[in-house]
Design an enzyme around this catalytic site. Structure first.
Site, PDB file in Angstrom:
ATOM      1  N   ARG A  34      54.770  39.426  85.317  1.00 17.24           N
ATOM      2  CA  ARG A  34      55.594  38.889  86.661  1.00 17.24           C
ATOM      3  C   ARG A  34      54.351  38.611  87.465  1.00 17.24           C
ATOM      4  O   ARG A  34      54.905  37.567  88.588  1.00 17.24           O
ATOM      5  CB  ARG A  34      55.663  40.739  86.902  1.00 17.24           C
ATOM      6  CG  ARG A  34      56.126  40.551  88.625  1.00 17.24           C
ATOM      7  CD  ARG A  34      56.197  41.502  89.929  1.00 17.24           C
ATOM      8  NE  ARG A  34      57.326  42.052  89.101  1.00 17.24           N
ATOM      9  CZ  ARG A  34      57.446  43.692  89.203  1.00 17.24           C
ATOM     10  NH1 ARG A  34      56.267  44.675  90.185  1.00 17.24           N
ATOM     11  NH2 ARG A  34      58.264  44.351  88.966  1.00 17.24           N
ATOM     12  N   LYS A  76      59.779  47.725  82.528  1.00 17.70           N
ATOM     13  CA  LYS A  76      60.161  48.173  81.933  1.00 17.70           C
ATOM     14  C   LYS A  76      62.501  48.245  82.846  1.00 17.70           C
ATOM     15  O   LYS A  76      62.892  48.643  82.298  1.00 17.70           O
ATOM     16  CB  LYS A  76      60.148  49.859  83.020  1.00 17.70           C
ATOM     17  CG  LYS A  76      58.454  50.111  82.620  1.00 17.70           C
ATOM     18  CD  LYS A  76      57.452  51.103  82.719  1.00 17.70           C
ATOM     19  CE  LYS A  76      57.168  51.674  84.687  1.00 17.70           C
ATOM     20  NZ  LYS A  76      56.370  49.876  84.626  1.00 17.70           N
ATOM     21  N   THR A  77      62.386  47.345  83.715  1.00 19.45           N
ATOM     22  CA  THR A  77      63.411  47.679  84.566  1.00 19.45           C
ATOM     23  C   THR A  77      63.828  47.028  83.689  1.00 19.45           C
ATOM     24  O   THR A  77      65.307  46.547  83.593  1.00 19.45           O
ATOM     25  CB  THR A  77      63.341  47.010  85.911  1.00 19.45           C
ATOM     26  OG1 THR A  77      62.442  48.531  86.812  1.00 19.45           O
ATOM     27  CG2 THR A  77      64.841  46.978  86.403  1.00 19.45           C
ATOM     28  N   ASP A 108      64.205  54.518  88.304  1.00 22.28           N
ATOM     29  CA  ASP A 108      62.409  53.915  88.798  1.00 22.28           C
ATOM     30  C   ASP A 108      61.881  55.094  89.137  1.00 22.28           C
ATOM     31  O   ASP A 108      62.611  55.807  90.228  1.00 22.28           O
ATOM     32  CB  ASP A 108      62.450  53.157  89.505  1.00 22.28           C
ATOM     33  CG  ASP A 108      61.526  51.911  88.990  1.00 22.28           C
ATOM     34  OD1 ASP A 108      60.762  52.938  88.139  1.00 22.28           O
ATOM     35  OD2 ASP A 108      61.793  51.218  89.467  1.00 22.28           O
TER      36      ASP A 108
END
Length: 358
Positions: free
Chosen positions: A231, A78-79, A123
């Site tokens: 990640r 998302k970031t 966020d």
């Protein structure tokens, strides 16, 4: 490589190799591995296609892009997408988070300093305070905010015009967003977990950027244990790289990857020590359940919140554990994964046969 979303998890999760939240090391490494454009972004094909249309149309009109809401589990990108939006629109980006905005004045200070066309990434937007949230409604829709000066009957609202900007909100719990806020986003996207083939592409790209030699089998081994999260794939790659450098010739193949991940206690399905401890307690101590969450947490020596928020979501998603009104129940897949034979009353997927008969 789309793994840079942050979230708050119980402290016991911090040391887990398969935790989806970013730690300090992740944040430092991800800056170098992060894709810079939609063309480089791996996976999320539907979201990429839709977002590409939104951004291209805005560029052709010479206008600011619509506000964007990205939802999904931690570590899915998302970031990264927020930074890509700013890059594609050739605009600066400002990054903050919901927990950091506890007062309307905090938000007003940020909004009043934005440049025209700037991207504001917020966020964990669902954790923003209610007064700031209500101020955001007007800012998103009318590009203005009312700043209250003074207190009591003498208080005065001063309207403050804002330059057009793009808000990119990210959340791991979209259901907590109030409808008035959710409806003000022009584009909403939900990030899905990655398929193994997509994670293999993530691993290959990251290996190239890290100057690591890895073959297709080695990448597949890492991808298969990454719990559908880029990640985690990159974190496992770095740990396997360390093992290959010390114990092998620096090259990563299937055997090297499997041996490295065995050292770090990540099994073939991506379960780590905590996950297996929960399953083993459920199967060996309680016969597959049903058992209450608090009892299960005591059996594995962890806090109730750690078991519920850290271990359970992945076990449920993998079909290894089920939540029932009577408690937690192991599925046949859990017995098979640990190589155990279920008792007759645990043969049903939900444990109902054992409770009420066949």
């Amino acid at each position: 490589m789309n793994w840079d979303d942050e979230t708050t998890t119980p402290a016991a999760a911090d040391a887990r190799l398969v935790a989806p939240a970013a730690d300090g090391e992740d944040s430092a490494v991800e800056a170098a591995l992060r894709p810079k454009s939609l063309d480089e972004f791996v996976g999320q094909e539907r979201v990429r296609q839709q977002l590409d249309l939104v951004l291209r149309a805005a560029r052709q009109r010479g206008a600011t892009a619509d506000h964007v809401l990205l939802s999904g589990a931690p570590g899915l990108g998302k970031t990264t997408l927020s930074m890509i939006i700013a890059s594609e629109m050739n605009a600066p980006i400002r990054i903050t988070s919901g927990p950091a905005i506890q007062h309307a004045g905090d938000l007003a200070a940020i909004l009043s300093s934005l440049q025209e066309g700037e991207v504001l990434f917020l966020d964990e937007i669902h954790r923003m305070s209610r007064p700031a949230e209500e101020m955001l409604y007007m800012a998103m829709e009318d590009f203005r905010v009312d700043v209250i000066v003074g207190k009591g009957p003498g208080a005065t609202a001063i309207p403050l015009e804002l330059p057009p900007f793009t808000l990119v909100g990210a959340t791991t719990r979209a259901g907590l967003l109030p409808p008035p806020l959710r409806d003000r986003f022009g584009f909403t996207a939900h990030m899905e977990f990655y398929e193994p083939a997509e994670l293999e592409r993530v691993v290959h790209r990251s290996a190239q950027l890290l100057d690591v030699v890895i073959d297709a089998d080695g990448a597949a081994e890492i991808a298969g244990r990454s719990r559908g999260t880029p990640r985690i794939a990159n974190r496992l790659l770095r740990r396997v790289r360390d093992y290959a450098q010390v114990e092998a010739d620096g090259r990563i193949g299937r055997e090297v990857a499997a041996a490295a991940l065995q050292v770090y206690e990540v099994d073939t399905r991506g379960l780590d020590r905590l996950d297996r401890a929960v399953l083993q307690a459920l199967l060996k101590l309680f016969g597959g359940g049903p058992v209450g969450l608090s009892t299960l947490a005591v059996a594995v020596g962890e806090e109730r919140e750690t078991v519920e928020e850290v271990a359970e979501p992945f076990l449920v998603r993998e079909g290894l554990l089920a939540r029932t009104p009577r408690g937690r129940v192991a599925t046949p897949a859990a017995w098979a994964h640990l190589g155990l034979t279920p008792p007759q009353q645990a043969q049903g997927a939900s444990g109902q046969q054992g409770l009420f008969g066949t």
